[in-house]
Design an enzyme around this catalytic site. Structure first.
Site, PDB file in Angstrom:
ATOM      1  N   ALA A 134       2.174   1.758  -3.468  1.00 48.21           N
ATOM      2  CA  ALA A 134       1.106   2.268  -4.330  1.00 48.21           C
ATOM      3  C   ALA A 134       0.830   3.744  -4.069  1.00 48.21           C
ATOM      4  O   ALA A 134       0.721   4.539  -5.009  1.00 48.21           O
ATOM      5  CB  ALA A 134      -0.170   1.443  -4.120  1.00 48.21           C
ATOM      6  N   GLU A 135       0.721   4.127  -2.796  1.00 49.32           N
ATOM      7  CA  GLU A 135       0.421   5.528  -2.490  1.00 49.32           C
ATOM      8  C   GLU A 135       1.569   6.438  -2.908  1.00 49.32           C
ATOM      9  O   GLU A 135       1.345   7.545  -3.395  1.00 49.32           O
ATOM     10  CB  GLU A 135       0.092   5.732  -1.010  1.00 49.32           C
ATOM     11  CG  GLU A 135      -0.311   7.158  -0.737  1.00 49.32           C
ATOM     12  CD  GLU A 135      -1.227   7.352   0.449  1.00 49.32           C
ATOM     13  OE1 GLU A 135      -1.514   8.523   0.762  1.00 49.32           O
ATOM     14  OE2 GLU A 135      -1.660   6.363   1.057  1.00 49.32           O
ATOM     15  N   THR A 136       2.783   5.973  -2.761  1.00 52.03           N
ATOM     16  CA  THR A 136       3.934   6.767  -3.193  1.00 52.03           C
ATOM     17  C   THR A 136       3.868   7.025  -4.687  1.00 52.03           C
ATOM     18  O   THR A 136       4.000   8.170  -5.145  1.00 52.03           O
ATOM     19  CB  THR A 136       5.249   6.050  -2.828  1.00 52.03           C
ATOM     20  OG1 THR A 136       5.341   5.934  -1.410  1.00 52.03           O
ATOM     21  CG2 THR A 136       6.458   6.792  -3.366  1.00 52.03           C
ATOM     22  N   SER A 178       0.827   9.225  -5.696  1.00 50.21           N
ATOM     23  CA  SER A 178       1.012  10.599  -5.218  1.00 50.21           C
ATOM     24  C   SER A 178       2.012  11.360  -6.075  1.00 50.21           C
ATOM     25  O   SER A 178       1.838  12.558  -6.327  1.00 50.21           O
ATOM     26  CB  SER A 178       1.480  10.596  -3.758  1.00 50.21           C
ATOM     27  OG  SER A 178       0.463  10.117  -2.914  1.00 50.21           O
ATOM     28  N   ALA A 234       0.835  -1.207   0.000  1.00 50.77           N
ATOM     29  CA  ALA A 234       0.000   0.000   0.000  1.00 50.77           C
ATOM     30  C   ALA A 234       0.868   1.255   0.000  1.00 50.77           C
ATOM     31  O   ALA A 234       0.545   2.241  -0.683  1.00 50.77           O
ATOM     32  CB  ALA A 234      -0.944  -0.008   1.202  1.00 50.77           C
TER      33      ALA A 234
END
Length: 150
Positions: free
Chosen positions: A74-76, A79, A71
């Site tokens: 993925a968020e990195t 973003s 996760a």
């Protein structure tokens, strides 16, 4: 292929704004968490961001890749794409992350590919596929970021 780390094109006013707040420019490639997880950005544009992360060191007690590490990868990636889409004078803040874990990984590198599905004026949404060394999907994610003015 070169071993040189890719350089992200981050708008200078965004870097300057966050530097005044004491935020390290490395934040745009995962920051200290990204460093601890071993995230490497391979490609970055507003439409597509690709990064890798080793399984080793990011495992839960049973030796499987930790879902939180997937996760975070993925968020990195999402973003970074949203921040690049936001452009000068703006920045991106994650407001919703959904992750579905399909299978485990126990070794090697995982690769995340964030693909823009919506790039608006105030929000951007990315789908992120995390795969193992053989190309099997480990995790599917969706990230929505709010785009804000500095």
């Amino acid at each position: 292929m070169t071993d040189a780390a890719p350089v992200l094109k981050v708008p200078q006013d965004v870097l300057d704004h966050f530097a005044k707040l004491g935020v390290d420019p490395e934040t745009f490639s995962g920051g200290h968490l990204g460093e601890k997880l071993g995230i490497t950005i391979v490609e970055a544009s507003p439409d597509r961001v690709v990064g890798t992360m080793p399984v080793e060191g990011n495992q839960q007690p049973y030796g499987l890749l930790h879902g939180g590490a997937s996760a975070a990868l993925a968020e990195t990636l999402g973003s970074i794409g949203a921040m690049l889409h936001a452009g000068p004078g703006r920045y991106a803040v994650g407001v919703d992350l959904n992750a579905t874990h399909h299978r485990s990984a126990t070794s090697g590198l995982v690769t995340g590919v964030a693909t823009a599905v919506f790039k608006g004026r105030t929000a951007a949404t990315y789908e992120i596929a995390v795969t193992d060394d053989t190309g099997r999907r480990i995790t599917s994610c969706r990230l929505t970021c709010m785009l804000r003015d500095l």
